[in-house]
Design a protein around this motif. Structure first.
Motif, PDB file in Angstrom:
ATOM      1  N   SER A  33      73.629   1.538  14.750  1.00 31.73           N
ATOM      2  CA  SER A  33      74.351   2.737  14.339  1.00 31.73           C
ATOM      3  C   SER A  33      74.655   3.611  15.545  1.00 31.73           C
ATOM      4  CB  SER A  33      73.508   3.534  13.346  1.00 31.73           C
ATOM      5  OG  SER A  33      74.149   4.727  12.989  1.00 31.73           O
ATOM      6  N   GLY A  34      75.576   4.512  15.363  1.00 30.07           N
ATOM      7  CA  GLY A  34      75.834   5.551  16.346  1.00 30.07           C
ATOM      8  C   GLY A  34      76.519   5.074  17.606  1.00 30.07           C
ATOM      9  N   CYS A  35      76.712   5.999  18.512  1.00 29.58           N
ATOM     10  CA  CYS A  35      77.451   5.704  19.737  1.00 29.58           C
ATOM     11  C   CYS A  35      76.597   5.008  20.784  1.00 29.58           C
ATOM     12  CB  CYS A  35      78.062   6.978  20.308  1.00 29.58           C
ATOM     13  SG  CYS A  35      76.912   8.337  20.494  1.00 29.58           S
ATOM     14  N   SER A  36      75.267   5.060  20.656  1.00 33.95           N
ATOM     15  CA  SER A  36      74.405   4.390  21.637  1.00 33.95           C
ATOM     16  C   SER A  36      73.877   3.045  21.154  1.00 33.95           C
ATOM     17  CB  SER A  36      73.227   5.297  22.009  1.00 33.95           C
ATOM     18  OG  SER A  36      73.678   6.370  22.784  1.00 33.95           O
ATOM     19  N   GLY A  37      74.081   2.726  19.903  1.00 34.34           N
ATOM     20  CA  GLY A  37      73.745   1.392  19.438  1.00 34.34           C
ATOM     21  C   GLY A  37      72.682   1.275  18.362  1.00 34.34           C
ATOM     22  N   MET A  38      71.620   2.088  18.410  1.00 39.90           N
ATOM     23  CA  MET A  38      70.545   1.966  17.424  1.00 39.90           C
ATOM     24  C   MET A  38      70.127   3.346  16.940  1.00 39.90           C
ATOM     25  SD  MET A  38      68.233  -1.020  19.021  1.00 39.90           S
ATOM     26  CE  MET A  38      68.139  -1.896  17.477  1.00 39.90           C
ATOM     27  N   ALA A  39      69.634   3.386  15.703  1.00 42.08           N
ATOM     28  CA  ALA A  39      69.137   4.634  15.132  1.00 42.08           C
ATOM     29  C   ALA A  39      67.831   4.347  14.404  1.00 42.08           C
ATOM     30  CB  ALA A  39      70.157   5.230  14.169  1.00 42.08           C
ATOM     31  N   TYR A  40      66.979   5.349  14.335  1.00 41.14           N
ATOM     32  CA  TYR A  40      65.707   5.216  13.628  1.00 41.14           C
ATOM     33  C   TYR A  40      65.934   5.324  12.126  1.00 41.14           C
ATOM     34  CZ  TYR A  40      63.641   6.094  18.190  1.00 41.14           C
ATOM     35  OH  TYR A  40      63.305   6.016  19.517  1.00 41.14           O
ATOM     36  N   VAL A  41      65.110   4.605  11.376  1.00 47.73           N
ATOM     37  CA  VAL A  41      65.091   4.695   9.924  1.00 47.73           C
ATOM     38  C   VAL A  41      63.647   5.015   9.538  1.00 47.73           C
ATOM     39  CG1 VAL A  41      65.410   3.458   7.763  1.00 47.73           C
ATOM     40  CG2 VAL A  41      66.918   2.974   9.695  1.00 47.73           C
ATOM     41  N   LEU A  42      63.470   6.080   8.789  1.00 41.95           N
ATOM     42  CA  LEU A  42      62.140   6.485   8.333  1.00 41.95           C
ATOM     43  C   LEU A  42      62.237   6.767   6.845  1.00 41.95           C
ATOM     44  CD1 LEU A  42      59.235   7.174   9.288  1.00 41.95           C
ATOM     45  CD2 LEU A  42      60.001   9.544   9.466  1.00 41.95           C
ATOM     46  N   GLU A  43      61.430   6.064   6.048  1.00 42.07           N
ATOM     47  CA  GLU A  43      61.461   6.246   4.600  1.00 42.07           C
ATOM     48  C   GLU A  43      60.077   5.998   4.029  1.00 42.07           C
ATOM     49  OE1 GLU A  43      64.465   3.424   3.552  1.00 42.07           O
ATOM     50  OE2 GLU A  43      63.162   1.712   3.859  1.00 42.07           O
ATOM     51  N   PHE A  44      59.844   6.471   2.832  1.00 44.89           N
ATOM     52  CA  PHE A  44      58.565   6.224   2.185  1.00 44.89           C
ATOM     53  C   PHE A  44      58.476   4.765   1.762  1.00 44.89           C
ATOM     54  CE2 PHE A  44      59.118  10.790   1.508  1.00 44.89           C
ATOM     55  CZ  PHE A  44      57.944  11.223   2.098  1.00 44.89           C
ATOM     56  N   ALA A  45      57.290   4.211   1.851  1.00 43.34           N
ATOM     57  CA  ALA A  45      57.059   2.823   1.451  1.00 43.34           C
ATOM     58  C   ALA A  45      56.150   2.825   0.234  1.00 43.34           C
ATOM     59  CB  ALA A  45      56.409   2.046   2.592  1.00 43.34           C
ATOM     60  N   ASP A  46      56.635   2.246  -0.852  1.00 45.43           N
ATOM     61  CA  ASP A  46      55.823   2.161  -2.057  1.00 45.43           C
ATOM     62  C   ASP A  46      54.897   0.960  -2.035  1.00 45.43           C
ATOM     63  OD1 ASP A  46      56.832   4.511  -3.131  1.00 45.43           O
ATOM     64  OD2 ASP A  46      58.507   3.489  -4.073  1.00 45.43           O
TER      65      ASP A  46
END
Length: 107
Positions: A33-46
């Protein structure tokens, strides 16, 4: 090496898990994602996935898939408040460059 979480981040996650009344921790990953190539994904894990690596500190589990771990090895997950801004901060020693808006990075 491992993924670590600060006490401030762990306290924030614990309060959200308590209000949700479910979940085993947070899932940390990356996506293209984004203009630099990677983005963090943070979400709750059930629940944990079969291949997840699980790191635990201060009673909070951080789950990471094997592909993301290649880019996240050694990362510290923090929670900061700076003026009116607050949120999770990723202290990733693998980052070589980040975009100006701070949304994406390159390793």
């Amino acid at each position: 090496m491992a993924i670590t979480i600060t006490e401030a981040a762990a306290n924030h996650v614990q309060s959200f898990l308590a209000s949700r009344r479910k979940g085993v921790g947070v899932r940390l990953g990356v996506r293209t994602s984004g203009c630099s190539g990677m983005a963090y994904v943070l979400e709750f894990a059930d629940e944990a996935e079969k291949d997840d690596m699980i790191f635990e500190e201060y009673g909070v589990k951080v789950l990471v898939d094997p592909k993301s771990l290649l880019y996240l090895e050694g990362t510290e997950l923090d929670y900061t408040k700076e003026g009116l801004n607050e949120g999770f901060k990723f202290n990733n020693p693998n980052v070589k460059d980040a975009c100006g808006c701070g949304e994406s990075f390159t390793v």
